[in-house]
Scaffold this active site. Structure first.
Site, PDB file in Angstrom:
ATOM      1  N   GLY A 145       0.842  -1.314  -0.091  1.00 31.44           N
ATOM      2  CA  GLY A 145      -0.072  -0.022  -0.010  1.00 31.44           C
ATOM      3  C   GLY A 145       0.796   1.374  -0.034  1.00 31.44           C
ATOM      4  O   GLY A 145       0.623   2.056  -0.678  1.00 31.44           O
TER       5      GLY A 145
ATOM      6  N   GLU B   5       7.432   3.763   3.579  1.00 25.85           N
ATOM      7  CA  GLU B   5       7.659   5.199   4.480  1.00 25.85           C
ATOM      8  C   GLU B   5       9.140   5.696   4.001  1.00 25.85           C
ATOM      9  O   GLU B   5       9.492   6.258   5.169  1.00 25.85           O
ATOM     10  CB  GLU B   5       7.321   4.779   5.966  1.00 25.85           C
TER      11      GLU B   5
ATOM     12  N   HIS C 162      -0.882   6.249   8.003  1.00 30.89           N
ATOM     13  CA  HIS C 162       0.058   5.304   8.402  1.00 30.89           C
ATOM     14  C   HIS C 162       1.646   5.588   7.880  1.00 30.89           C
ATOM     15  O   HIS C 162       2.338   5.688   8.887  1.00 30.89           O
ATOM     16  CB  HIS C 162      -0.480   3.879   7.700  1.00 30.89           C
ATOM     17  N   GLU C 163       1.879   5.768   6.822  1.00 31.14           N
ATOM     18  CA  GLU C 163       2.915   6.168   6.327  1.00 31.14           C
ATOM     19  C   GLU C 163       3.633   7.415   6.963  1.00 31.14           C
ATOM     20  O   GLU C 163       4.821   7.356   7.245  1.00 31.14           O
ATOM     21  CB  GLU C 163       3.325   6.006   4.730  1.00 31.14           C
TER      22      GLU C 163
ATOM     23  N   HIS D 275       4.976   6.589  10.212  1.00 30.86           N
ATOM     24  CA  HIS D 275       6.235   6.159  10.452  1.00 30.86           C
ATOM     25  C   HIS D 275       7.289   7.091  10.568  1.00 30.86           C
ATOM     26  O   HIS D 275       8.544   6.705  10.784  1.00 30.86           O
ATOM     27  CB  HIS D 275       6.570   5.358   9.228  1.00 30.86           C
TER      28      HIS D 275
ATOM     29  N   GLU E 252       5.599  -1.202  13.560  1.00 27.54           N
ATOM     30  CA  GLU E 252       4.089  -1.310  13.027  1.00 27.54           C
ATOM     31  C   GLU E 252       3.076  -1.092  13.977  1.00 27.54           C
ATOM     32  O   GLU E 252       1.863  -0.351  13.393  1.00 27.54           O
ATOM     33  CB  GLU E 252       4.017  -2.445  12.192  1.00 27.54           C
TER      34      GLU E 252
ATOM     35  N   ASP F 265      10.312 -10.994   5.645  1.00 28.37           N
ATOM     36  CA  ASP F 265       8.915 -10.700   5.207  1.00 28.37           C
ATOM     37  C   ASP F 265       7.859 -11.635   5.628  1.00 28.37           C
ATOM     38  O   ASP F 265       6.508 -11.449   5.642  1.00 28.37           O
ATOM     39  CB  ASP F 265       9.030 -10.863   3.618  1.00 28.37           C
TER      40      ASP F 265
ATOM     41  N   TYR G 104       1.283  -5.375  13.152  1.00 29.31           N
ATOM     42  CA  TYR G 104       0.438  -4.284  12.909  1.00 29.31           C
ATOM     43  C   TYR G 104      -0.686  -3.970  13.975  1.00 29.31           C
ATOM     44  O   TYR G 104      -0.864  -3.117  14.847  1.00 29.31           O
ATOM     45  CB  TYR G 104      -0.093  -4.118  11.446  1.00 29.31           C
TER      46      TYR G 104
END
Length: 602
Positions: free
Chosen positions: A266, A269, A293-294, A297, A316, A373, A381
């Site tokens: 999505g 950051e 959200h970004e 960050h 997160e 990952d 989150y």
């Protein structure tokens, strides 16, 4: 007695821990070659402790190292002995460079490979314009595929860069950026604040800039820029709201870059230049919580950074909590409550999917030997956010806000690991109120599975009205009766509605819903991603063309992985999924294909 909150951990995903030398500043000089799909040039590293004798160890993966030179104070270069370790499929190769005492800097001349995992090279047909496009995705450990570096989130450095690109294109980085193209195609960059390697970013394309305020703006391809400018009109308000909550924005400029739809996330950051997916261009500003959200960050993650990827929740969990506080500040509590409920539902689904007793549902992860990952799930989150909500419920919002604001100020431009954070939390908050630690049951949150039962209940008044609409639909099977109720719904209410539909709807029922609300023709990616699982499960052919178009053009992993899984779960779905994937794969970033290749293998 002063408590020691210094962080000293070994990163299992970086070879740099074996090095007595640390980098502190990078001078990068690169040429971008679209024909060969390579970057070539040099990385010059100034060392933080040049007096230390020994070996400088850098992370690399699939890089061609052409020359390594030690640089003395006057800039004189002499060849330096080096060797590469055996290749590890995940971690790549350690570049060992032998340096004499008091060597202040080292220069590595290198080039990337066309298959460098961080780089996505796009043909004009894959963009919104007429020119090719390049972007990077360095998180979590892919910076080493385009840059020899100490690729650990716990190691920071400043940087400067010179990048040569074709003259018709604009280059941008996670740094001070130009706002228009120049005739030479040569661009200079500077990042004065120290960042970890995963926040290194580069994008090159036919891009234009629109200024929104004295410190915010948007880059996008010309065809996308008007819609993006409209969608993100509240960007300056977001920055101001964030500052009111948790202190000054420390990165000077805050710009967005809208990427082509193959971007696998999505948002990303990158400091000063957040990368965002075009799938949030809904036309009604309803999906901009992703930008909040970004932006968050810029404090949680970029300013105070998880020391290793085992501590990812520290980035997160704080960011999700902060994001929703920004959205509440701007749009009200009812709006933020919808986001919390959607987040909770996603968390519960993830826990069920992973397994309620799995250690992968702990906040503190153990990812050694695995791709970091694997930790990019709703656990970090949403469970991380839930922990902060639980603390807020126990101590009050004002007290938690003071704690968080002081936390960001105290540890600015530093790394933080879970053990150190827990000591800080106890010292500065929990131990100051008898019985508070026992009420919180912190160990269950950090090193226990699932969602502890002391998590606060979350409700949404607006979603209660959606539940009433779902009940009416179940009772009448007449979608048209919902039209007056749904007239003012936001994207969040529609997504909640779609998630709440019965999994046993027939093709006729889905066709009636589609005829009334035109879901298959929607341009809202969140709604489409919630609609298609129903159509796939029921075999509703009316959505087949829209589904295929979506999978061929959208590369956001959050959307496409569940849809391929849904296809694989129905009769004859394997063949259809593989056929679509064969046509779509070239449009996906390696972050997505790494997951999908394994999912769709024979």
């Amino acid at each position: 007695m002063t408590t020691d909150f210094s962080v000293s951990v070994t990163d299992p995903h970086s070879y740099a821990g074996a090095s007595p030398l640390r980098v502190q500043h990078l001078a990068l000089d690169l040429t971008v070659d679209f024909a060969s799909r390579t970057l070539s040039g040099s990385a010059t590293w100034q060392l933080a402790n040049p007096g230390a004798a020994g070996t400088l160890v850098l992370d690399t993966r699939d890089l061609h190292i052409e020359r390594v030179e030690a640089l003395v104070a006057d800039g004189t270069a002499t060849p330096a002995a080096y060797h590469l370790s055996d290749a590890n499929p995940l971690l790549g190769q350690a570049l060992h460079i032998e340096l004499p005492n008091a060597t202040p800097a080292v220069r590595i001349t290198y080039r990337t490979t066309p298959c460098a995992a961080a780089l996505q090279w796009l043909e004009p047909a894959q963009t919104a314009g007429t020119q090719p496009f390049l972007f990077t995705q360095s998180q979590a450990i892919l910076a080493r595929t385009w840059l020899p570096c100490q690729d650990s989130p716990g190691i920071r450095f400043t940087y400067e860069a010179t990048v040569q690109v074709p003259p018709q294109l604009l280059a941008l980085m996670s740094a001070e950026n130009p706002q228009q193209r120049n005739a030479s195609g040569r661009y200079q960059f500077r990042m004065a604040q120290p960042i970890p390697a995963y926040l290194m970013a580069l994008a090159v394309g036919e891009l234009e800039f629109a200024q929104l305020s004295h410190r915010t703006g948007i880059y996008a391809e010309p065809a996308t820029l008007p819609a993006a400018t409209y969608e993100f009109a509240d960007l300056e308000k977001m920055v101001a709201a964030a500052e009111q909550l948790y202190g000054p924005y420390r990165w000077e400029q805050y710009d967005l870059l809208v990427l082509p739809p193959s971007f696998p996330f999505g948002g990303m950051e990158n400091p000063r230049l957040t990368f965002v997916t075009p799938t949030i261009l809904a036309g009604d500003r309803s999906l901009t919580s992703l930008v909040a959200h970004e932006l968050a960050h810029s404090w949680s993650g970029n300013l105070v950074t998880n020391g290793t990827w085992n501590d990812f929740w520290l980035n997160e969990g704080f960011t999700v909590y902060f994001e929703r506080r920004i959205m509440e500040h701007l749009y009200g509590r009812d709006y933020a409550d919808m986001l919390q409920v959607l987040g909770r539902d996603g968390l519960l689904h993830t826990i069920q999917d992973i397994g309620p007793t799995s250690p992968d549902t702990h906040l503190r992860l153990h990812l050694a030997g695995r791709d970091p990952d694997d930790g990019l799930t709703e656990i970090a989150y949403e469970k991380g956010c839930y922990l902060l909500l639980t603390i807020e419920n126990l101590v009050g919002r004002a007290r938690l806000d003071t704690f968080i604001k002081e936390y960001f100020a105290r540890f600015s431009f530093q790394a933080m690991d879970t053990a150190t954070f827990l000591r800080y939390l106890h010292t500065e908050l929990l131990d100051q109120q008898p019985g508070l630690a026992a009420q919180l049951r912190l160990a269950e949150w950090v090193d226990g599975p699932g969602l502890p039962d002391n998590a606060p209940a979350i409700h949404s008044a607006r979603f209660e009205k959606v539940d009433a609409a779902l009940a009416l639909l179940a009772a009448t099977s007449a979608p048209a009766e919902l039209t007056p109720i749904t007239k003012e719904w936001s994207s969040h209410e529609w997504v909640y509605f779609l998630h709440g539909l019965s999994p046993t709807l027939t093709t006729d029922q889905l066709a009636a819903l589609d005829a009334t609300f035109h879901f298959s023709a929607s341009s809202n990616a969140e709604m489409l991603a919630a609609w298609f699982p129903h159509t796939i499960r029921a075999g509703y052919a009316g959505a087949d063309a829209a589904l295929e178009k979506f999978l061929l053009h959208v590369g956001r992993r959050k959307f496409i992985v569940p849809l391929y899984k849904a296809l694989l779960a129905v009769p004859d779905g394997h063949e259809r999924a593989r056929k679509i994937y064969a046509a779509a794969r070239a449009n996906y970033h390696s972050v997505a294909t790494g997951t999908l290749d394994a999912l769709l293998q024979e």
